[in-house]
Design a protein around this motif. Structure first.
Motif, PDB file in Angstrom:
ATOM      1  N   VAL B  44       0.849  -1.190   0.000  1.00  0.00           N
ATOM      2  CA  VAL B  44       0.000   0.000   0.000  1.00  0.00           C
ATOM      3  C   VAL B  44       0.884   1.240   0.000  1.00  0.00           C
ATOM      4  CG1 VAL B  44      -1.815   1.271   1.214  1.00  0.00           C
ATOM      5  CG2 VAL B  44      -1.775  -1.230   1.311  1.00  0.00           C
ATOM      6  N   ILE B  46       0.879   5.353   0.567  1.00  0.00           N
ATOM      7  CA  ILE B  46       0.110   6.466   1.115  1.00  0.00           C
ATOM      8  C   ILE B  46       0.775   7.750   0.638  1.00  0.00           C
ATOM      9  CG2 ILE B  46      -0.600   7.668   3.208  1.00  0.00           C
ATOM     10  CD1 ILE B  46      -0.911   5.002   4.558  1.00  0.00           C
ATOM     11  N   VAL B  62       5.620  -0.107   8.274  1.00  0.00           N
ATOM     12  CA  VAL B  62       6.053   0.834   7.246  1.00  0.00           C
ATOM     13  C   VAL B  62       7.393   0.420   6.654  1.00  0.00           C
ATOM     14  CG1 VAL B  62       6.615   3.242   6.745  1.00  0.00           C
ATOM     15  CG2 VAL B  62       4.820   2.695   8.399  1.00  0.00           C
ATOM     16  N   ALA B  96      -2.225   6.070   7.678  1.00  0.00           N
ATOM     17  CA  ALA B  96      -1.537   4.785   7.807  1.00  0.00           C
ATOM     18  C   ALA B  96      -2.096   3.981   8.969  1.00  0.00           C
ATOM     19  CB  ALA B  96      -0.035   5.012   7.986  1.00  0.00           C
ATOM     20  N   HIS B 100      -3.632   0.260   8.654  1.00  0.00           N
ATOM     21  CA  HIS B 100      -2.995  -0.805   9.422  1.00  0.00           C
ATOM     22  C   HIS B 100      -3.978  -1.461  10.390  1.00  0.00           C
ATOM     23  CE1 HIS B 100       0.046  -3.086  11.508  1.00  0.00           C
ATOM     24  NE2 HIS B 100      -0.288  -2.532  12.667  1.00  0.00           N
ATOM     25  N   ILE B 108       3.163  -0.954   4.227  1.00  0.00           N
ATOM     26  CA  ILE B 108       2.791   0.418   3.865  1.00  0.00           C
ATOM     27  C   ILE B 108       4.046   1.207   3.542  1.00  0.00           C
ATOM     28  CG2 ILE B 108       1.771   2.560   4.709  1.00  0.00           C
ATOM     29  CD1 ILE B 108      -0.133   0.898   6.397  1.00  0.00           C
ATOM     30  N   SER B 110       5.468   5.153   2.425  1.00  0.00           N
ATOM     31  CA  SER B 110       5.135   6.573   2.423  1.00  0.00           C
ATOM     32  C   SER B 110       5.648   7.245   1.157  1.00  0.00           C
ATOM     33  CB  SER B 110       5.753   7.254   3.644  1.00  0.00           C
ATOM     34  OG  SER B 110       5.616   8.654   3.552  1.00  0.00           O
ATOM     35  N   THR B 246      -7.509  -3.430   0.539  1.00  0.00           N
ATOM     36  CA  THR B 246      -6.275  -4.168   0.801  1.00  0.00           C
ATOM     37  C   THR B 246      -6.583  -5.590   1.257  1.00  0.00           C
ATOM     38  OG1 THR B 246      -5.111  -2.129   1.371  1.00  0.00           O
ATOM     39  CG2 THR B 246      -4.170  -4.185   2.186  1.00  0.00           C
TER      40      THR B 246
END
Lengths: 188, 303
Positions: B44, B46, B62, B96, B100, B108, B110, B246
């Motif tokens: 994913v 973000i 992350v 996030a 999550h 995830i 960034s 997701t």
């Protein structure tokens, strides 16, 4: 920096404080260098903040001005948004904040910020109502900026000094200008 | 051999497109869609203000070293710096944390496009979206947008590129009544708030361009500084839908974006709870099957 708030912005802010039942509020505009935000209107109980500059970093107003989207939040720690929410209003940390962008011609040029919702948190209805008012504030801010951006008309002494300088450095240019000025003064 | 009839170059024999199996609308239920899913195997992105990767709420989900921070450079250029970076505002961290919480095993990344400066954003947003597409993210959350019309076409084309690249793009509808790009486009899943508090409950909105409504009011989100905040806005509804998307992608990785959007429509609470209507596709098929088996050819109408 002015101690006298724009009457339109003040009216918009007072209306926003009233409809959202907030404790305090401010309108901030982007500074010319677009790196900070300046308080241009404050609710009556917080008028000492006029002219205060708030950094983008660490401020709810900066967050909203950058994101372009409203923020409605209940704050849970003292270090959230330290540069405006916690510092404006005499340093009292509010429990809730509502910030909406003031837009003009697709750009975010300011922020309308309220704190301390009477019910503890600002609702989605508050967001919508205050957003309507922020649209008016955006137009008022744009009009205010246009007025201050106009070139100031020089006074007689300043004009005379400029003409004397012109005569000394560019006699031909002065000779071309002098009849025009004489004609304008005769008409005036 | 007789001359073959001329056909356009792009036609193909349908036999080469034979599928080993296919999902029918009757299969589409929340349990089928995401029951037992954790988000494992799904990446994913973000696109936001950055993510505070060591926030306790994120539990190490992350991919710190694989993120990118994009900023405006001179003369309409952009600068990119791959690697760890901070969240300058908290918004990315909040998004996030929502994703999550719904898909705990998703990874995830960034894509930071918001910094401490206020100007020159649309070109940075666009490059952030392009970067995420190039990196092949399965789900992209974009709780941001621009209302500058001169960027509308560029975002339109980029969203189409995401669609055809198999990246599912979730955007937040604008909180204010002005057009915002790319939330208006058919190739994205545009999300606004409903008034409920169940993070798994979302609704189909029959009045586009906002097609879904998810939780976005008084959401308890993670915030920078390791803290939490109770916040409201469409930008918190988008990551709720992104989190559910997701989960679906982790359980059904073969689904293309339009199929994923169909699954979301079919599993929306108001669709699941709607009274059976005449002409509803699955029930017409079932009736026709029953009438064929019983050798009765007349079609029965729905009650």
């Amino acid at each position: 920096m002015s101690d006298n708030p724009d009457p339109v912005l003040q009216a918009v802010l007072d209306a926003a404080v009233s409809v959202a039942q907030a404790g305090r509020g401010w309108i901030l505009v982007r500074t010319p260098q677009a790196e900070a935000l300046e308080v241009v209107a404050a609710s009556s109980v917080a008028s000492t903040e006029l002219g205060t500059t708030v950094a983008v970093d660490g401020s709810a107003a900066g967050y909203v001005a950058s994101l372009g989207q409203p923020l409605a939040a209940a704050l849970r720690s003292a270090d959230q948004f330290p540069n405006d929410v916690a510092s404006l209003g005499g340093g009292e940390r509010p429990g809730s904040v509502l910030c909406v962008p003031c837009e003009h011609e697709d750009a975010q040029i300011g922020v309308l910020q309220l704190v301390d919702a009477a019910g503890g948190t600002f609702s989605f209805d508050d967001v919508e109502l205050v957003t309507l008012l922020s649209g008016i504030a955006g137009a008022a801010i744009a009009a205010r900026s246009a007025a201050t951006d106009r070139v100031a008309v020089p006074g007689p002494a300043e004009l005379g000094a400029s003409l004397a300088r012109l005569a000394g450095v560019d006699p031909a240019g002065y000779r071309a200008l002098a009849p025009l000025l004489a004609a304008l003064l005769a008409d005036g | 051999m007789a001359d073959e009839p001329l056909r356009p170059a792009w036609t193909r024999e349908s036999s080469v497109l034979r599928l080993p199996g296919a999902v029918t609308l009757d299969d589409l239920s929340p349990t089928w869609a995401w029951g037992g899913a954790t988000g494992a195997g799904v990446r994913v992105a973000i696109i936001d203000s950055g993510i505070e990767a060591d926030h306790p709420a994120l539990e190490g989900c992350v991919e710190v070293d694989r993120g990118v921070a994009i900023s405006a450079g001179p003369e309409d250029t952009v600068l990119e710096e791959v690697g760890p970076h901070e969240d300058d505002f908290g918004h990315g961290t909040a998004c996030a944390s929502i994703i999550h919480s719904l898909a705990p095993e998703a990874r995830i990344t960034s894509v930071k496009v918001l910094g401490k400066q206020l100007g020159g954003k649309a070109i940075v947003f666009l490059r952030g979206l392009e970067w995420a597409i190039e990196e092949g993210f399965d789900v992209i959350n974009l709780s941001l947008g621009t209302n500058r019309k001169q960027w509308a076409l560029a975002f339109y084309e980029m969203c189409d590129r995401a669609y055809f690249s198999n990246s599912f793009l979730v955007t937040a509808a604008n909180n204010v009544l002005t057009p915002s790009y790319p939330s208006l486009y058919a190739s994205v899943a545009s999300v606004a708030c409903h008034t409920g508090s169940d993070p798994y409950r979302f609704h189909y909105n029959p009045e586009p361009p906002t097609e879904f409504l998810a939780r976005g009011i008084d959401v308890d989100v993670a915030w920078v500084g390791g803290g939490r905040m109770l916040s409201t806005g469409n930008s918190y509804a988008a990551p709720h839908l992104a989190g559910l998307a997701t989960l679906i992608r982790s359980k059904h990785p073969e689904l293309r974006p339009f199929q994923l959007k169909t699954v979301l429509w079919a599993t929306a609470a108001n669709v699941q709870e709607a009274p059976q209507a005449a002409g509803r596709l699955s029930r017409v098929i079932r009736h026709r099957t029953l009438t064929t088996r019983s050798s009765r050819l007349q079609l029965r109408t729905e009650a």
